[in-house]
Scaffold this motif. Structure first.
Motif, short mmCIF file in Angstrom:
data_model
loop_
_atom_site.label_atom_id
_atom_site.label_comp_id
_atom_site.label_asym_id
_atom_site.label_seq_id
_atom_site.Cartn_x
_atom_site.Cartn_y
_atom_site.Cartn_z
N UNK A 283 5.81 14.06 0.73
CA UNK A 283 5.75 13.00 1.74
C UNK A 283 5.12 11.76 1.13
N UNK A 284 5.65 10.61 1.48
CA UNK A 284 5.05 9.37 0.98
C UNK A 284 5.29 8.27 1.99
N UNK A 285 4.52 7.21 1.86
CA UNK A 285 4.68 6.07 2.77
C UNK A 285 4.35 4.80 2.01
N UNK B 53 -3.51 18.73 6.48
CA UNK B 53 -2.56 17.86 7.16
C UNK B 53 -2.68 18.07 8.67
N UNK C 282 -3.70 7.40 -3.22
CA UNK C 282 -3.52 6.11 -2.57
C UNK C 282 -3.39 5.00 -3.62
N UNK D 229 4.16 19.91 7.24
CA UNK D 229 5.30 19.20 6.67
C UNK D 229 5.93 20.10 5.62
N UNK E 252 1.63 12.20 -0.82
CA UNK E 252 1.05 13.52 -0.60
C UNK E 252 1.70 14.50 -1.57
N UNK F 54 -3.88 13.89 -1.42
CA UNK F 54 -3.54 12.50 -1.14
C UNK F 54 -3.87 11.60 -2.33
N UNK G 45 0.94 5.58 -0.05
CA UNK G 45 0.25 6.87 -0.01
C UNK G 45 1.24 7.96 -0.40
N UNK H 193 3.80 0.66 2.55
CA UNK H 193 3.59 -0.36 3.59
C UNK H 193 3.39 -1.72 2.95
N UNK H 194 4.15 -2.70 3.42
CA UNK H 194 4.00 -4.07 2.93
C UNK H 194 2.83 -4.71 3.68
N UNK I 209 0.88 -1.18 0.00
CA UNK I 209 0.00 0.00 0.00
C UNK I 209 0.90 1.22 0.00
#
Lengths: 131, 82
Positions: A87-89, A48, A62, A52, A9, A60, A7, A91-92, A5
């Motif tokens: 900014x990003x993230x 937000x 996704x 940041x 920004x 956003x 995300x 996730x496994x 997953x």
């Protein structure tokens, strides 16, 4: 292959074109590396929870995708260069999350098939009433 | 060691028994994107509620903490309020 997953920004002051371009860059990077995009959702402009890089709002996006681990490094490198993303993230997903995801995808497909049928029934009912 | 006598106050006797919300829901995992549920497990200051106050079981408290930290990372939740 793992499920991820992701995300992102994006700067919310940008116009629609620039946002689409950023989305495209991400999708291209994943597909070039042999990955498969499962879902892209746009959550839109949001406030937000904390500032940041002097940004108070963000756009956003996704993603859910399926790739090998090496792709993640390529994405990391991409966002070092792309200055529209601040900014990003990534996730496994775990086993249970993958199961839930696959179930939701299947349900959507079934819903899509079911959604066509009621229309036909309504039409038939209308015809019967007409008679 | 002194053992404390059980306190039989009016309030204690009628206090509702706490239960783990995630066990009751039988949810498979705690989603970090579901900010509304996560908000229920934060103090006014934005800190994570201890399980002794919320009644969450140890297993789910760990998962909940992970979910809240993820949500904070991507600015869906704040680290501190006010």
């Amino acid at each position: 292959m793992n499920y991820y997953e992701h995300i992102v920004i994006v700067d919310s002051s940008l116009d629609e074109e620039a946002i689409s371009a950023t989305e495209k860059r991400t999708v291209e990077t994943i597909e070039k590396a042999g990955g498969e995009i499962i879902k892209v959702e746009r959550w839109g402009r949001r406030r937000l929870s904390y500032i940041i890089n002097k940004h108070e709002n963000g756009y956003y996006i996704f993603f859910v995708f399926k790739t090998t681990g090496a792709t993640i490094k390529q994405l990391d490198n991409l966002y070092k260069v792309l200055d529209t993303v601040f900014k990003y993230m990534i996730i496994k997903l775990g086993k249970k999350e993958i199961l839930a995801l696959l179930n939701s995808l299947q349900n959507k497909k079934q819903e899509g098939e079911n959604a066509v049928k009621p229309e036909v029934q309504i039409n038939e009912a209308a015809e019967e009433e007409g008679e | 060691m002194k053992t404390q006598a059980p306190v039989k106050s009016r309030f204690k006797r009628f206090s509702k028994r706490k239960f783990c919300k995630f066990c009751a829901d039988k949810s498979d995992f705690i989603d970090y994107k579901d900010v509304q549920t996560l908000r229920a497990f934060l103090t006014q200051r934005g800190k994570i509620l201890p399980s002794r106050m919320s009644g969450t079981c140890a297993k789910h408290q760990r998962a909940l903490a992970n979910a809240i930290q993820r949500a904070r990372n991507i600015a869906l939740l704040s680290f501190t309020e006010r």
